[in-house]
Every structure is written in structure tokens, then in C-alpha cells.
Design a protein around this motif. Structure first.
Motif, short mmCIF file in Angstrom:
data_model
loop_
_atom_site.label_atom_id
_atom_site.label_comp_id
_atom_site.label_asym_id
_atom_site.label_seq_id
_atom_site.Cartn_x
_atom_site.Cartn_y
_atom_site.Cartn_z
N LEU A 78 0.87 -1.17 0.00
CA LEU A 78 0.00 0.00 0.00
C LEU A 78 0.91 1.22 0.00
CD1 LEU A 78 -2.84 1.20 0.33
CD2 LEU A 78 -2.63 0.80 2.78
N ALA A 79 0.69 2.16 -0.93
CA ALA A 79 1.56 3.33 -1.06
C ALA A 79 0.81 4.61 -0.72
CB ALA A 79 2.11 3.40 -2.48
N PHE A 80 1.50 5.51 -0.02
CA PHE A 80 0.95 6.80 0.35
C PHE A 80 1.80 7.91 -0.27
CE2 PHE A 80 0.09 3.95 3.98
CZ PHE A 80 -1.30 3.96 3.93
N GLU A 81 1.14 8.90 -0.85
CA GLU A 81 1.84 10.04 -1.45
C GLU A 81 2.22 11.03 -0.36
OE1 GLU A 81 0.39 13.85 -3.96
OE2 GLU A 81 -0.10 11.91 -4.88
N VAL A 82 3.46 11.54 -0.45
CA VAL A 82 3.94 12.57 0.48
C VAL A 82 4.58 13.71 -0.31
CG1 VAL A 82 4.30 10.93 2.38
CG2 VAL A 82 6.20 11.46 0.83
N ASP A 83 4.66 14.89 0.31
CA ASP A 83 5.31 16.03 -0.33
C ASP A 83 6.81 16.01 -0.14
OD1 ASP A 83 2.93 17.15 -1.32
OD2 ASP A 83 2.55 18.15 0.58
N ASN A 84 7.26 15.59 1.06
CA ASN A 84 8.69 15.60 1.37
C ASN A 84 9.05 14.28 2.03
OD1 ASN A 84 11.13 15.94 2.99
ND2 ASN A 84 11.03 18.09 2.37
N ASP A 119 1.89 -5.56 11.70
CA ASP A 119 1.72 -6.93 11.22
C ASP A 119 2.58 -7.24 10.01
OD1 ASP A 119 -0.31 -8.18 12.97
OD2 ASP A 119 -1.53 -6.48 12.30
N ASP A 120 3.61 -6.45 9.79
CA ASP A 120 4.54 -6.62 8.66
C ASP A 120 3.91 -6.36 7.30
OD1 ASP A 120 6.84 -7.03 10.12
OD2 ASP A 120 6.57 -9.21 10.20
N LEU A 121 2.80 -5.64 7.25
CA LEU A 121 2.24 -5.25 5.96
C LEU A 121 3.16 -4.21 5.36
CD1 LEU A 121 -0.12 -5.27 3.89
CD2 LEU A 121 -1.10 -3.38 5.20
N PRO A 122 3.66 -4.44 4.14
CA PRO A 122 4.56 -3.46 3.55
C PRO A 122 3.82 -2.18 3.14
CG PRO A 122 4.28 -5.36 2.09
CD PRO A 122 3.48 -5.62 3.32
N LEU A 123 4.35 -1.05 3.59
CA LEU A 123 3.79 0.26 3.28
C LEU A 123 4.88 1.08 2.59
CD1 LEU A 123 2.03 0.98 6.70
CD2 LEU A 123 0.99 0.05 4.62
N GLU A 124 4.45 1.90 1.65
CA GLU A 124 5.39 2.73 0.89
C GLU A 124 5.00 4.20 1.04
OE1 GLU A 124 6.84 3.36 -3.76
OE2 GLU A 124 5.17 2.02 -3.33
N ILE A 125 5.99 5.07 1.11
CA ILE A 125 5.74 6.50 0.93
C ILE A 125 6.47 6.89 -0.35
CG2 ILE A 125 5.12 7.23 3.25
CD1 ILE A 125 8.01 7.97 3.75
N TYR A 126 5.77 7.72 -1.13
CA TYR A 126 6.22 8.07 -2.48
C TYR A 126 6.11 9.58 -2.63
CZ TYR A 126 6.85 7.26 -7.51
OH TYR A 126 7.34 7.23 -8.79
N GLU A 127 7.24 10.22 -2.92
CA GLU A 127 7.25 11.69 -3.02
C GLU A 127 6.79 12.13 -4.41
OE1 GLU A 127 10.46 14.27 -1.16
OE2 GLU A 127 10.92 14.46 -3.30
N MET A 128 5.86 13.08 -4.42
CA MET A 128 5.37 13.60 -5.71
C MET A 128 5.91 14.96 -6.03
SD MET A 128 3.77 11.16 -7.00
CE MET A 128 3.05 11.86 -8.45
#
Length: 128
Positions: A78-84, A119-128
Motif C-alpha cells: 500500500l503506497a501513500f503520497e507525500v510532499d517531502n 503486522d509486517d504489511l509493507p507500506l510505501e511512501i512516495y514523493e510527488m
């Protein structure tokens, strides 16, 4: 058929209070609604990720463990968009979250990194 958007993402956790703390206190998602369903001995926590995105956190007695790794068939992450990205990595690390080194997406040239929920669910942060 015409799909407008993703309505929500649902996650089942093994330790409700630990996961609630992670998603609310560390990732700063706000609580929309919290429901205890006695007949299922289960919580359902609706979280606001952004103005348009929601996440549902469920607890069930003794859920089976996540059976796969990142490269297995099925949901990858699951990926979340971030600014920085650096600010967000610093925030996660300061709260004891193990974060992988920041990488560059070879296709888009954007920065991203991964970390895991309780629970070891892989999470991503992605800079836009």
C-alpha cells in the motif's frame, strides 16, 4: 462497467490497540468512526487518510498470519503520497519505525521508500 475511484482499503490486524496506535498516532490518520461488533468480537476503525481516501482497520480473534512476501502473487503493498520524503522518514524513524533507505524510481525519477506496519504489511511512501 465504469469504476470511479477506489473507495477504501481494508486491513486486518492481529493486535487492534497496537495497530490503532500505529495508524492514528504515527501515521496521523484521523478517526472517522470506531465500532465494536460484539457478535464477531471485532473492531472496525474507519480512518481518514486524506480528503478523498479512507482506510478500514479490522480486528478479528486469531486471524491467520500474512502468508506472502513482497514478490508473491496478490497485494504487493500500500503506497501513500507525500510532499517531502525526508521529513516523513525522519518522523517515522523518530517514532521507532524501521524505514528502508530512500530509493529513486527508475521510471519516474521520484523518491520512495518502504516500512512495515505492526503486522509486517509493507507500506510505501512516495514523493510527488
Amino acid at each position: 462497467m465504469k469504476i470511479n475511484k477506489i473507495h477504501h482499503v481494508a486491513i486486518i490486524c492481529s493486535d487492534y490497540s497496537k495497530s490503532k496506535k500505529f495508524y492514528v498516532d504515527i501515521l496521523k490518520f484521523s478517526i472517522i468512526n470506531e465500532t465494536y461488533r460484539a457478535e464477531r468480537d471485532s473492531y472496525k476503525l474507519d480512518l481518514k487518510v486524506s480528503d478523498r481516501d479512507t482506510l478500514e482497520l479490522f480486528s478479528f480473534p486469531s486471524p491467520p498470519p500474512r502468508p506472502s512476501k513482497l514478490e508473491a502473487c496478490g497485494l504487493r503493498h500500500l503506497a501513500f503520497e507525500v510532499d517531502n520524503i525526508e521529513e516523513n522518514v525522519d518522523c517515522l524513524v523518530s517514532q521507532g519505525v524501521n524505514v528502508e533507505p530512500i530509493r529513486i524510481d527508475e521510471i519516474t525519477g521520484k523518491k520512495f521508500t518502504f516500512f512495515k506496519d505492526p503486522d509486517d504489511l509493507p507500506l510505501e511512501i512516495y514523493e510527488m
